[in-house]
Design an enzyme around this catalytic site. Sequence first.
Site, PDB file in Angstrom:
ATOM      1  N   GLY A 118     -20.373   2.024 -26.185  1.00 49.95           N
ATOM      2  CA  GLY A 118     -21.124   2.435 -27.250  1.00 49.95           C
ATOM      3  C   GLY A 118     -22.533   2.378 -27.118  1.00 49.95           C
ATOM      4  N   CYS A 119     -23.573   2.849 -27.950  1.00 48.80           N
ATOM      5  CA  CYS A 119     -24.908   2.851 -27.883  1.00 48.80           C
ATOM      6  C   CYS A 119     -25.231   1.564 -28.384  1.00 48.80           C
ATOM      7  CB  CYS A 119     -25.551   4.005 -28.563  1.00 48.80           C
ATOM      8  SG  CYS A 119     -24.985   4.109 -30.318  1.00 48.80           S
ATOM      9  N   TYR A 120     -24.894   0.991 -29.575  1.00 48.24           N
ATOM     10  CA  TYR A 120     -25.160  -0.292 -30.078  1.00 48.24           C
ATOM     11  C   TYR A 120     -24.863  -1.259 -29.139  1.00 48.24           C
ATOM     12  CZ  TYR A 120     -26.345   1.907 -34.663  1.00 48.24           C
ATOM     13  OH  TYR A 120     -27.075   2.539 -35.739  1.00 48.24           O
TER      14      TYR A 120
END
Length: 304
Positions: A118-120
């Site tokens: 995931g990006c976060y």
Amino acid sequence: MPTRIFIDGEAGTTGLGIRRRLEELTSHYDIALLRIDSAARKDAEARRALMAQADITVLCLPDDAARDAVALGKGLSTRFLDASTAHRVNSGWVYGLPELERDQVERIRSAQFVSNPGCYATGAIALLRPLVEAGLLPVDHPVSINAVSGYSGGGRSMIESHEQEGGPPFLLYGLNLNHKHLPEITHYSGLARHPLFVPSVGHFPQGMIVSVPLHLVNLPGCPLPEDVKRVLEKAYDGAKTIRVCEADETRLLADTLAGQDGMELRVHGNGGQAVLTARLDNLGKGASGAAVRNILLMMGHEID
């Protein structure tokens, strides 16, 4: 013979980004992109037929649909790269963050099943895992994470709301404190309990900052900001897409790396306090860019 790639769910933001990037690479790598007719996107038989032809099937689907797609491809020789959160902490899948461990690149190269981070989570894990491994951050420390992302990661309805006149300037969300990236952040950072994670969306298309505030005086040995920075520098020495930078700015713009596939880490310190930041593109290192790098690794290549 070209590597045949089928993107299941290519109509979404991540899928379109992966396809565009792969199309740009066809002059450098022997890639054949398989495409399903738009009218057959939900036809299980047609999708399985393309999976059967593909060397790598990329899943850009909601979680439940991604699980169903893996079941649909059971018995086929295709390898899977899943961009959803469905398999990120599944023991049968390799986590697609090449900088996670020294042998992670080789694990991705040889894996049948790879989960794209995931990006976060990419920013948070990059900041936290080295500190936990070095003993600077106890596994049970009450960690807080704040983050802001461009609106392009929020799906079609969010993009449309921001691109119309009078779109929302700032949105705080995930206030049930149960964001879908928490399991992978906790697991791959090596923490014993979920951090307090507060994500937000700003009125800009692409970019992201993940920040972790720390009271260094409350950590074992009372490390200084330069001690934290040295740990990060050692962890990412020689990394291709992660750079530890000097924290000489008093302000940090979230969209500086939009359109790029790198990530910048900084330790902003003042005596016994520090704020760790990771700046990246939510659609680059945080999504499509990361997926394409994983695809290249699965093909046996590496990007410079």
